[in-house]
Write an enzyme that holds these catalytic residues in place. Structure first.
Site, PDB file in Angstrom:
ATOM      1  N   ASP A 139       0.819  -1.229   0.000  1.00  0.00           N
ATOM      2  CA  ASP A 139       0.000   0.000   0.000  1.00  0.00           C
ATOM      3  C   ASP A 139       0.849   1.273   0.000  1.00  0.00           C
ATOM      4  O   ASP A 139       0.320   2.377   0.084  1.00  0.00           O
ATOM      5  CB  ASP A 139      -0.940   0.003   1.218  1.00  0.00           C
ATOM      6  N   GLU A 145       3.256   2.091   2.242  1.00  0.00           N
ATOM      7  CA  GLU A 145       3.874   2.456   3.524  1.00  0.00           C
ATOM      8  C   GLU A 145       5.313   1.930   3.583  1.00  0.00           C
ATOM      9  O   GLU A 145       5.684   1.000   2.874  1.00  0.00           O
ATOM     10  CB  GLU A 145       3.049   1.883   4.688  1.00  0.00           C
ATOM     11  N   GLN A 191      12.243  26.588   4.748  1.00  0.00           N
ATOM     12  CA  GLN A 191      11.039  27.174   5.381  1.00  0.00           C
ATOM     13  C   GLN A 191      11.418  27.431   6.836  1.00  0.00           C
ATOM     14  O   GLN A 191      10.973  26.754   7.760  1.00  0.00           O
ATOM     15  CB  GLN A 191       9.843  26.216   5.254  1.00  0.00           C
ATOM     16  N   HIS A 231      20.983  26.090   4.829  1.00  0.00           N
ATOM     17  CA  HIS A 231      20.777  27.423   4.261  1.00  0.00           C
ATOM     18  C   HIS A 231      20.957  28.493   5.354  1.00  0.00           C
ATOM     19  O   HIS A 231      21.602  29.511   5.130  1.00  0.00           O
ATOM     20  CB  HIS A 231      19.389  27.507   3.637  1.00  0.00           C
ATOM     21  N   ASP A 289      24.745  35.679  -3.503  1.00  0.00           N
ATOM     22  CA  ASP A 289      24.126  36.715  -2.667  1.00  0.00           C
ATOM     23  C   ASP A 289      24.973  36.905  -1.416  1.00  0.00           C
ATOM     24  O   ASP A 289      25.835  36.079  -1.101  1.00  0.00           O
ATOM     25  CB  ASP A 289      22.664  36.409  -2.334  1.00  0.00           C
ATOM     26  N   LYS A 299      21.306  39.554  -4.653  1.00  0.00           N
ATOM     27  CA  LYS A 299      20.214  38.838  -5.337  1.00  0.00           C
ATOM     28  C   LYS A 299      18.902  39.062  -4.598  1.00  0.00           C
ATOM     29  O   LYS A 299      18.875  39.142  -3.375  1.00  0.00           O
ATOM     30  CB  LYS A 299      20.553  37.354  -5.339  1.00  0.00           C
ATOM     31  N   ARG A 330      14.701  37.634  -4.622  1.00  0.00           N
ATOM     32  CA  ARG A 330      13.741  36.681  -5.184  1.00  0.00           C
ATOM     33  C   ARG A 330      12.329  37.146  -4.843  1.00  0.00           C
ATOM     34  O   ARG A 330      12.023  37.418  -3.690  1.00  0.00           O
ATOM     35  CB  ARG A 330      13.972  35.283  -4.603  1.00  0.00           C
ATOM     36  N   ASP A 350      27.513  28.061  -3.766  1.00  0.00           N
ATOM     37  CA  ASP A 350      26.261  28.276  -3.034  1.00  0.00           C
ATOM     38  C   ASP A 350      25.946  27.024  -2.222  1.00  0.00           C
ATOM     39  O   ASP A 350      26.606  25.984  -2.389  1.00  0.00           O
ATOM     40  CB  ASP A 350      25.133  28.574  -4.036  1.00  0.00           C
ATOM     41  N   GLY A 362      17.962  26.511 -10.547  1.00  0.00           N
ATOM     42  CA  GLY A 362      19.110  26.991 -11.330  1.00  0.00           C
ATOM     43  C   GLY A 362      19.026  28.473 -11.637  1.00  0.00           C
ATOM     44  O   GLY A 362      19.981  29.060 -12.160  1.00  0.00           O
TER      45      GLY A 362
HETATM   46  C1  R5P Z   1      18.924  30.752  -1.461  1.00  0.00           C
HETATM   47  O1  R5P Z   1      19.286  31.894  -1.153  1.00  0.00           O
HETATM   48  C2  R5P Z   1      19.913  29.654  -1.644  1.00  0.00           C
HETATM   49  O2  R5P Z   1      21.144  29.974  -1.086  1.00  0.00           O
HETATM   50  C3  R5P Z   1      20.109  29.300  -3.107  1.00  0.00           C
HETATM   51  O3  R5P Z   1      20.717  30.389  -3.760  1.00  0.00           O
HETATM   52  C4  R5P Z   1      18.800  28.989  -3.759  1.00  0.00           C
HETATM   53  O4  R5P Z   1      18.103  28.024  -3.015  1.00  0.00           O
HETATM   54  C5  R5P Z   1      19.002  28.502  -5.175  1.00  0.00           C
HETATM   55  O5  R5P Z   1      17.746  28.296  -5.747  1.00  0.00           O
HETATM   56  P1  R5P Z   1      17.540  28.330  -7.318  1.00  0.00           P
HETATM   57  O6  R5P Z   1      18.499  27.357  -7.930  1.00  0.00           O
HETATM   58  O7  R5P Z   1      16.101  27.908  -7.488  1.00  0.00           O
HETATM   59  O8  R5P Z   1      17.760  29.734  -7.760  1.00  0.00           O
END
Ligand code: R5P
Length: 291
Positions: free
Chosen positions: A34, A36, A94, A127, A166, A189, A191, A216, A222
């Site tokens: 199932d 699990e 998150q 992160h 960043d 940077k 977002r 990073d 990407g």
């Molecule tokens: C966010 O600040 C992280 O350090 C990465 O730069 C980020 O998660 C990269 O995400 P993506 O490849 O979607 O730009």
């Protein structure tokens, strides 16, 4: 010390055990009809120091459930101590409530780990390592950046400039640059929280005819790397290498990064794939050697 390699980090677990000359205990796992999850630790852990290694890359929820079940299985075998390494920590981004009504996902996972009785937690290039402060148990974030520095040293780059996409990642660029004895710099940077669209402020770089390495913690869509590559290439940069500890590389991210002009994409085995050319096994082994 006995190493228990979870299903998502089997090869990494064995590599760590070899470096530490430690015993490895096999984990039997399967899915019930199932869907699990079933896990069983095949060995004796009574009064032993146990190091459990399980990454939680995609499918994150499946790998997390395997992890939770494994912790319980190990705890029921009466180890002297259970230390846990989560090489890629799902839900770590998150780490705050960005919008009203959202959960604090990272804290939920951490609460479960504590409740299940983990004694110590180790992560790699989280992160935001400050999220470990939510924990009452000992916790430490390790970094693969020195390993990237050593890797690029062997590639004989031409006057390399190490770049963080960043400001939050500037310390990562600094660590790589120190090993290479080179300069480092960061971009600015932004977002968009709703669309995910990335913008990067123009920054004048001293990169003409030089190689560049963008470092990073994560490459996901990407988008970040592509913007950074464009900025470097538009200013006459030579070879642009892209390196991240956790190469999630959703969908066509890999080909898009290469099409944007990257000479190579280098990842680690926190998320195993054919581009995991840098192993974090020495980093983990170093942490636990003799302790
Ligand atoms: C966010 O600040 C992280 O350090 C990465 O730069 C980020 O998660 C990269 O995400 P993506 O490849 O979607 O730009």
């Amino acid at each position: 010390m006995i190493i228990v390699p979870g299903p998502a980090s089997q090869i990494l677990g064995v590599k760590v055990a070899r470096l530490l000359k430690s015993e490895v205990v096999n984990v039997n796992f399967k899915d019930f009809p199932d869907g699990e999850t079933y896990v069983r630790v095949e060995g004796e852990l009574n009064n032993k120091d146990v190091l459990l290694i399980q990454s939680t890359y995609s499918p994150q929820d499946k790998n997390l459930i395997q992890l939770f079940l494994l912790i319980d299985a190990v705890k029921q075998m009466n180890p002297a101590r259970l230390r846990l390494v989560i090489p890629y920590f799902a839900y770590a981004r998150q780490d705050k409530q960005f919008k009203k009504g959202e959960p604090l996902s990272i804290k939920v996972i951490e609460n479960i780990l504590e409740y299940l009785g983990v004694d110590e937690l180790y992560t790699i290039d989280l992160h935001e390592p400050r999220v470990l402060d939510y924990l009452k148990i000992k916790a430490k974030d390790l970094s693969a950046m020195r390993l990237f520095g050593e890797y690029f040293k062997k590639r004989n780059l031409s006057k390399p400039l190490i770049i963080a996409p960043d400001d939050g990642a500037i310390h990562r660029a600094e660590t790589v640059a120190k090993v290479l004895g080179s300069e480092y710099v960061s971009f600015d940077k932004f977002r968009d929280k709703d669309t995910g669209e990335i913008t990067m402020d123009y920054k004048k770089l001293n990169v003409k005819d030089r190689d560049a390495v963008i470092v990073d913690d994560i490459i996901s869509t990407g988008g970040t790397m592509i913007k950074a590559i464009q900025m470097i290439k538009s200013q006459g940069g030579n070879n642009v290498y892209v390196a991240a500890t956790h190469t999630i590389l959703i969908g066509e991210a890999r080909s898009k990064i290469l099409s944007a002009g990257a000479a190579d994409i280098i990842g680690t085995d926190t998320i195993p794939s054919e581009i995991s050319v840098v192993s974090v096994a020495p980093l983990i082994a170093e942490q636990f050697r003799g302790v």
